[in-house]
Scaffold this active site. Structure first.
Site, mmCIF file in Angstrom:
data_model
loop_
_atom_site.group_PDB
_atom_site.id
_atom_site.type_symbol
_atom_site.label_atom_id
_atom_site.label_comp_id
_atom_site.label_asym_id
_atom_site.label_seq_id
_atom_site.Cartn_x
_atom_site.Cartn_y
_atom_site.Cartn_z
ATOM 1 N N LYS A 165 -6.064 10.389 6.608
ATOM 2 C CA LYS A 165 -7.183 10.059 7.508
ATOM 3 C C LYS A 165 -6.747 10.093 8.974
ATOM 4 O O LYS A 165 -7.443 10.664 9.807
ATOM 5 C CB LYS A 165 -7.745 8.661 7.170
ATOM 6 C CG LYS A 165 -8.312 8.561 5.756
ATOM 7 C CD LYS A 165 -9.008 7.230 5.509
ATOM 8 C CE LYS A 165 -8.090 6.034 5.433
ATOM 9 N NZ LYS A 165 -7.195 6.038 4.243
ATOM 10 N N ARG A 210 -14.053 -0.559 4.231
ATOM 11 C CA ARG A 210 -13.225 -0.527 3.018
ATOM 12 C C ARG A 210 -13.828 -1.384 1.915
ATOM 13 O O ARG A 210 -13.268 -1.439 0.826
ATOM 14 C CB ARG A 210 -11.824 -1.041 3.336
ATOM 15 C CG ARG A 210 -10.793 0.058 3.622
ATOM 16 C CD ARG A 210 -9.488 -0.644 3.968
ATOM 17 N NE ARG A 210 -8.289 0.104 3.778
ATOM 18 C CZ ARG A 210 -7.604 0.693 4.752
ATOM 19 N NH1 ARG A 210 -8.068 0.704 5.975
ATOM 20 N NH2 ARG A 210 -6.464 1.275 4.488
ATOM 21 N N ARG A 243 6.890 8.473 4.370
ATOM 22 C CA ARG A 243 6.419 8.469 5.763
ATOM 23 C C ARG A 243 7.347 7.636 6.652
ATOM 24 O O ARG A 243 7.790 6.561 6.277
ATOM 25 C CB ARG A 243 5.004 7.883 5.800
ATOM 26 C CG ARG A 243 4.427 7.762 7.201
ATOM 27 C CD ARG A 243 2.940 7.646 7.180
ATOM 28 N NE ARG A 243 2.442 6.396 6.640
ATOM 29 C CZ ARG A 243 1.141 6.090 6.562
ATOM 30 N NH1 ARG A 243 0.237 6.951 6.976
ATOM 31 N NH2 ARG A 243 0.756 4.945 6.071
ATOM 32 N N ARG A 285 6.870 1.844 7.725
ATOM 33 C CA ARG A 285 5.905 0.743 7.781
ATOM 34 C C ARG A 285 6.176 -0.196 6.612
ATOM 35 O O ARG A 285 6.398 0.277 5.499
ATOM 36 C CB ARG A 285 4.482 1.309 7.652
ATOM 37 C CG ARG A 285 3.774 1.464 8.982
ATOM 38 C CD ARG A 285 2.477 2.197 8.854
ATOM 39 N NE ARG A 285 1.533 1.616 7.901
ATOM 40 C CZ ARG A 285 0.276 2.050 7.735
ATOM 41 N NH1 ARG A 285 -0.174 3.056 8.452
ATOM 42 N NH2 ARG A 285 -0.522 1.486 6.870
ATOM 43 N N ARG A 312 -1.525 -0.878 -2.811
ATOM 44 C CA ARG A 312 -2.605 -0.400 -1.926
ATOM 45 C C ARG A 312 -3.528 0.563 -2.667
ATOM 46 O O ARG A 312 -4.741 0.554 -2.457
ATOM 47 C CB ARG A 312 -2.008 0.268 -0.672
ATOM 48 C CG ARG A 312 -1.421 -0.753 0.298
ATOM 49 C CD ARG A 312 -0.495 -0.096 1.304
ATOM 50 N NE ARG A 312 -1.188 0.783 2.224
ATOM 51 C CZ ARG A 312 -0.581 1.725 2.943
ATOM 52 N NH1 ARG A 312 0.713 1.915 2.833
ATOM 53 N NH2 ARG A 312 -1.288 2.472 3.774
HETATM 54 P P1 AMP Z 1 -4.407 1.717 7.341
HETATM 55 O O1 AMP Z 1 -3.585 1.986 8.547
HETATM 56 O O2 AMP Z 1 -5.823 2.159 7.477
HETATM 57 O O3 AMP Z 1 -3.756 2.209 6.061
HETATM 58 O O4 AMP Z 1 -4.491 0.112 7.200
HETATM 59 C C1 AMP Z 1 -3.316 -0.649 6.997
HETATM 60 C C2 AMP Z 1 -3.684 -2.026 6.438
HETATM 61 O O5 AMP Z 1 -4.544 -2.698 7.360
HETATM 62 C C3 AMP Z 1 -4.458 -2.010 5.131
HETATM 63 O O6 AMP Z 1 -3.606 -1.907 4.006
HETATM 64 C C4 AMP Z 1 -5.169 -3.359 5.206
HETATM 65 O O7 AMP Z 1 -4.278 -4.417 4.935
HETATM 66 C C5 AMP Z 1 -5.530 -3.456 6.680
HETATM 67 N N1 AMP Z 1 -6.861 -2.860 6.972
HETATM 68 C C6 AMP Z 1 -7.143 -1.776 7.758
HETATM 69 N N2 AMP Z 1 -8.450 -1.525 7.796
HETATM 70 C C7 AMP Z 1 -9.040 -2.461 7.008
HETATM 71 C C8 AMP Z 1 -10.391 -2.723 6.606
HETATM 72 N N3 AMP Z 1 -11.404 -1.950 7.040
HETATM 73 N N4 AMP Z 1 -10.610 -3.772 5.775
HETATM 74 C C9 AMP Z 1 -9.600 -4.556 5.344
HETATM 75 N N5 AMP Z 1 -8.313 -4.364 5.658
HETATM 76 C C10 AMP Z 1 -8.024 -3.322 6.491
#
Ligand code: AMP
Length: 214
Positions: free
Chosen positions: A14, A89, A128, A161, A172
């Site tokens: 994404k 999400r 990554r 990360r 996840r």
């Molecule tokens: P990402 O960088 O989008 O993979 O997000 C990393 C982490 O941030 C996720 O695993 C969640 O813990 C949190 N996170 C990001 N966006 C959301 C969302 N819309 N709702 C809930 N948790 C989120």
């Protein structure tokens, strides 16, 4: 106001796709994951609330996410075009987003579902590496830096990360199946879902998305 969404499992690409779309269009990239990581780095209350959930690979509670998104939209202008990445999400987030957009006489225009086979996702995420200084993204085998663990662009140190370790990646993906995958149906019923093959290289996925963008 216009809104599109990039939907897909963690590791579907994404963030990479968002960069390609942003360079080719006037969409504003809104990544809740990036916003949360910035909040953690800055040591804000939101960052403190979010960190424990993120480190375990769990979702941050809806109220925290909805607050940061509405604060972001409140800073914008009526003609803004948003590209949401990693948001919504949950169904609750999706419903609230519809309400917020309705207040601006807007709706979700298109939802791009990035489809990637699970083994590809696990390998992408656990390999990554990210530059601590400039945020550039690498992969131990697919996009290796010239010198191990050093950023090609700025010389900064690369790190993994905390939520990209293999155990957390599997959690996840499980969280995605349990809490996020139902959004596919939600947006399909609204007739706004567009499927993108994101299993090979990011350039062709970006080109496919741009060709399907209304
Ligand atoms: P990402 O960088 O989008 O993979 O997000 C990393 C982490 O941030 C996720 O695993 C969640 O813990 C949190 N996170 C990001 N966006 C959301 C969302 N819309 N709702 C809930 N948790 C989120």
């Amino acid at each position: 106001m216009k809104a599109i969404i990039l939907l897909g499992a963690p590791g579907a690409g994404k963030g990479t796709l968002a960069e390609g779309v942003r360079n080719a269009t006037s969409f504003i990239h809104v990544s809740t994951g990036d916003m949360l990581r910035a909040a953690i780095k800055a040591g804000t209350q939101t960052g403190l609330e979010a960190k424990a959930f993120m480190d375990k690979g769990e979702l941050v509670p809806d109220n925290v996410i909805l607050r940061i998104v509405s604060e972001r939209l409140a800073q914008g202008a009526p003609e803004d075009q948003y590209m949401f990445d990693g948001f919504p999400r949950t169904l609750e987030q999706a419903r609230q987003l519809d309400e917020t957009l309705a207040q601006h006489d807007a709706k979700v225009n298109q939802v791009f579902l990035l489809e990637v086979p699970t083994p590809v996702i696990v390998s992408r995420l656990s390999g990554r590496r990210i530059c601590k200084s400039c945020g550039a993204v690498y992969h131990v085998t697919n996009i290796p830096p010239k010198v191990a663990d050093v950023c090609d662009q700025c010389g900064g140190p690369l790190y993994q990360r905390p939520d990209d370790s293999e155990a957390t990646v599997l959690n996840r993906l499980d969280v995605y199946q349990r809490q996020t995958a139902s959004l596919i149906d939600f947006y399909e019923r609204k007739g706004v879902l567009v499927r993108i093959n994101a299993g090979s290289d990011p350039q062709s996925a970006t080109a496919e998305l741009l060709s399907k963008l209304n």
